[in-house]
Design a protein around this motif. Structure first.
Motif, mmCIF file in Angstrom:
data_model
loop_
_atom_site.group_PDB
_atom_site.id
_atom_site.type_symbol
_atom_site.label_atom_id
_atom_site.label_comp_id
_atom_site.label_asym_id
_atom_site.label_seq_id
_atom_site.Cartn_x
_atom_site.Cartn_y
_atom_site.Cartn_z
ATOM 1 N N GLY A 32 11.848 -45.003 -2.221
ATOM 2 C CA GLY A 32 11.737 -45.861 -1.056
ATOM 3 C C GLY A 32 10.486 -46.696 -1.171
ATOM 4 O O GLY A 32 10.211 -47.265 -2.233
ATOM 5 N N TYR A 33 9.696 -46.764 -0.098
ATOM 6 C CA TYR A 33 8.428 -47.480 -0.179
ATOM 7 C C TYR A 33 7.404 -46.819 0.729
ATOM 8 O O TYR A 33 7.740 -46.070 1.660
ATOM 9 C CB TYR A 33 8.582 -48.961 0.182
ATOM 10 C CG TYR A 33 8.812 -49.239 1.654
ATOM 11 C CD1 TYR A 33 7.728 -49.320 2.550
ATOM 12 C CD2 TYR A 33 10.085 -49.449 2.163
ATOM 13 C CE1 TYR A 33 7.925 -49.568 3.892
ATOM 14 C CE2 TYR A 33 10.289 -49.706 3.503
ATOM 15 C CZ TYR A 33 9.203 -49.770 4.369
ATOM 16 O OH TYR A 33 9.394 -50.012 5.702
ATOM 17 N N ARG A 41 3.912 -53.305 0.773
ATOM 18 C CA ARG A 41 4.740 -52.145 0.441
ATOM 19 C C ARG A 41 4.662 -51.857 -1.049
ATOM 20 O O ARG A 41 4.598 -52.770 -1.856
ATOM 21 C CB ARG A 41 6.195 -52.396 0.836
ATOM 22 C CG ARG A 41 6.395 -52.636 2.307
ATOM 23 C CD ARG A 41 7.847 -52.935 2.636
ATOM 24 N NE ARG A 41 8.043 -53.109 4.078
ATOM 25 C CZ ARG A 41 9.213 -53.322 4.666
ATOM 26 N NH1 ARG A 41 10.315 -53.406 3.911
ATOM 27 N NH2 ARG A 41 9.298 -53.449 5.966
ATOM 28 N N VAL A 43 6.448 -49.222 -4.242
ATOM 29 C CA VAL A 43 7.511 -48.280 -4.582
ATOM 30 C C VAL A 43 6.977 -46.859 -4.419
ATOM 31 O O VAL A 43 5.892 -46.513 -4.893
ATOM 32 C CB VAL A 43 7.990 -48.497 -6.028
ATOM 33 C CG1 VAL A 43 8.981 -47.408 -6.424
ATOM 34 C CG2 VAL A 43 8.629 -49.865 -6.158
ATOM 35 N N ASP A 65 4.791 -56.994 -2.178
ATOM 36 C CA ASP A 65 5.694 -55.925 -1.757
ATOM 37 C C ASP A 65 6.563 -55.467 -2.910
ATOM 38 O O ASP A 65 7.039 -56.279 -3.716
ATOM 39 C CB ASP A 65 6.607 -56.401 -0.620
ATOM 40 C CG ASP A 65 5.860 -56.570 0.691
ATOM 41 O OD1 ASP A 65 4.813 -55.914 0.856
ATOM 42 O OD2 ASP A 65 6.330 -57.353 1.541
ATOM 43 N N GLU A 67 9.842 -52.377 -3.343
ATOM 44 C CA GLU A 67 10.647 -51.319 -2.739
ATOM 45 C C GLU A 67 11.518 -50.681 -3.805
ATOM 46 O O GLU A 67 12.062 -51.378 -4.667
ATOM 47 C CB GLU A 67 11.548 -51.858 -1.626
ATOM 48 C CG GLU A 67 10.812 -52.281 -0.374
ATOM 49 C CD GLU A 67 11.752 -52.647 0.760
ATOM 50 O OE1 GLU A 67 12.977 -52.391 0.621
ATOM 51 O OE2 GLU A 67 11.277 -53.183 1.772
ATOM 52 N N ARG A 69 14.847 -49.336 -4.016
ATOM 53 C CA ARG A 69 16.070 -49.322 -3.202
ATOM 54 C C ARG A 69 17.013 -48.175 -3.576
ATOM 55 O O ARG A 69 17.731 -47.655 -2.740
ATOM 56 C CB ARG A 69 16.792 -50.656 -3.363
ATOM 57 C CG ARG A 69 16.072 -51.829 -2.689
ATOM 58 C CD ARG A 69 16.347 -51.824 -1.204
ATOM 59 N NE ARG A 69 15.629 -52.853 -0.482
ATOM 60 C CZ ARG A 69 15.957 -54.148 -0.456
ATOM 61 N NH1 ARG A 69 16.969 -54.577 -1.189
ATOM 62 N NH2 ARG A 69 15.274 -54.979 0.276
#
Length: 448
Positions: A32-33, A41, A43, A65, A67, A69
């Motif tokens: 997620g983050y 954000r 990882v 940022d 993330e 996913r």
């Protein structure tokens, strides 16, 4: 279990880990983050035991940022995390994919993209030893419209291919899975997501879609009722995503590359099917080879007919008309799952061997009255035995220029018609009538 660093975290994907496979490593893995550490954000990846206690946790990122996913586990226990990054992209965001050891140490971490935007949503290990990912890209649109993309990597993260699918509005690939054929052959890909087009006579503007491809990312048209298959999107392996707080500058491309849309590989519905052809030369005599060029779209199988008789099933056709006359050339096209449609053209072959004039003084079954003529002439031809037969009339001047050509359906054996000659220049014309084995030629004089 709850994990809280005092900053914001969000878990986006969780899978059984290497421990579930009898390998060394955690029982579960999660990605997620987190906003812990660098601005924005980052990882976040962690391993959990059977009781959901954290075994280890790592975060990776830069000043923008990132993330994670989706997370996947390879057959040998290594981890794969996919998402997006804005810290190290050529554009505002690019696809981020990272391969980690079972304890979260980076093996490789790569960014894929051009100056515009990509975003990865889903990844999958494929049985042929490759990695597949999907998401969206706006590289193919000058106005930023999103197209679903599908990409394939080797096990070391090298790009094998990337392709885009979509139409004139936003389309996004949210999930990618391997599809096994009915013959048990793996490597096929199945992508699902949101199709953002506005169908005719329907009030909604978003629909669920699926695209099934072969191992090379190519989708048979008839299995993709909504989509064009667009050109390859060049997603380059641009940089290594650092695991520490180190900014990594990627040179900005001086020109924003725009790849124009192409419908050469358009994926079709049955209503998209068009059957058509052209032919060359368009004016010819009997005995001349004529090339018929297929210009159909969204059609795979073809049948060419001349006067209702099947000639060939090839894509294009070369045909020689043996004698003057009126011919109907028909092309029938079909596609898997769709009814056949056809296109037909009437072709007049108005010349052949040098006309044979009747001997002087011989009574001819072809009569032209008056002859000489001024502005009109009556034609009468006794075609012989038979009824409901067809006839063809051709009139040319002495240079061979055709001034009149027409076909007739004759009830009985007598053909009668009146021709307007007002626009014909003065001179001698050859009048020919054909019907089956019947062939007669007479001179006609226009004098004013």
């Amino acid at each position: 279990s709850e994990f809280d660093t005092g900053f914001d975290e969000e878990g986006l994907s969780i899978k059984p880990g290497p421990g579930f496979m009898g390998l060394a490593g955690p029982a579960y893995v999660l990605s997620g983050y987190t906003t812990l550490g660098l601005p924005g954000r980052n990882v976040f990846v962690c391993g959990l035991d059977m009781f959901l206690g954290m075994v280890w946790g790592e975060h990776y990122g830069g000043p923008g940022d990132e993330e994670g996913r989706e997370i996947e586990v390879s057959p040998i226990g290594e981890l794969l995390v996919g998402g997006y990054s804005t810290s190290f992209s050529n554009g505002r965001r690019d696809v981020f994919i990272s391969q980690l050891t079972p304890m979260g140490a980076p093996i490789w971490q790569n960014i894929y993209g051009l100056k515009r935007d990509e975003e990865g949503f889903s990844i999958e290990y494929i049985s042929d030893g490759t990695i597949a990912a999907c998401g969206w890209t706006n590289q193919l649109s000058a106005t930023g419209i999103k197209d679903a993309f599908l990409m394939k990597l080797n096990f070391a993260g090298g790009l094998l291919f990337s392709k885009a699918y979509g139409g004139p509005n936003d389309d996004i690939g949210y999930a990618i899975k391997e599809s096994i054929s009915v013959a048990g052959i793996g490597g096929h890909l199945l992508m699902g997501g949101v199709y953002g087009e506005i169908p005719a006579a329907v009030t909604d503007d978003r629909d669920i879609y699926t695209v099934r491809t072969n191992g090379a990312g190519n989708a048979p048209c008839w299995k993709n009722p909504k989509f064009r298959q667009l050109p390859v999107v060049a997603l380059f392996n641009n940089c290594l995503l650092p695991a520490a707080n180190i900014a990594f500058n990627v040179p900005i491309l001086p020109v924003d590359p725009v790849v124009p849309f192409s419908q050469a590989n358009r994926c079709c519905t049955c209503t998209d099917m068009v059957v058509s052809f052209t032919y060359s030369p368009t004016i010819f005599c009997s005995g001349t080879p004529v090339t018929f060029t297929n210009t159909s779209t969204c059609v795979d199988n073809f049948r060419w007919l001349v006067n209702g008789v099947l000639v060939t099933s090839t894509v294009n056709m070369t045909y020689i008309f043996a004698a003057p006359g009126v011919y109907t050339v028909t092309l029938i096209g079909s596609n898997a799952g769709c009814p056949a449609i056809s296109f037909a053209t009437t072709i007049v072959v108005s010349c052949g061997p040098t006309p044979r004039l009747e001997d002087e003084g011989q009574v001819s079954s072809l009569q032209l009255l008056p002859n000489p003529a001024t502005d009109r002439v009556a034609l009468k031809a006794e075609l012989g035995k038979g009824s409901d037969q067809s006839a063809f009339v051709r009139i040319a001047d002495m240079t061979g220029r055709v001034v009149f050509a027409n076909s007739y359906n004759v009830s009985g054996s007598l053909l009668t018609t009146e021709l307007q000659t007002t626009d014909w220049t003065e001179g001698i014309y050859l009048v020919q009538v054909f019907s089956g084995s019947y062939e007669q030629t007479q001179r006609l004089l226009i004098a004013r």
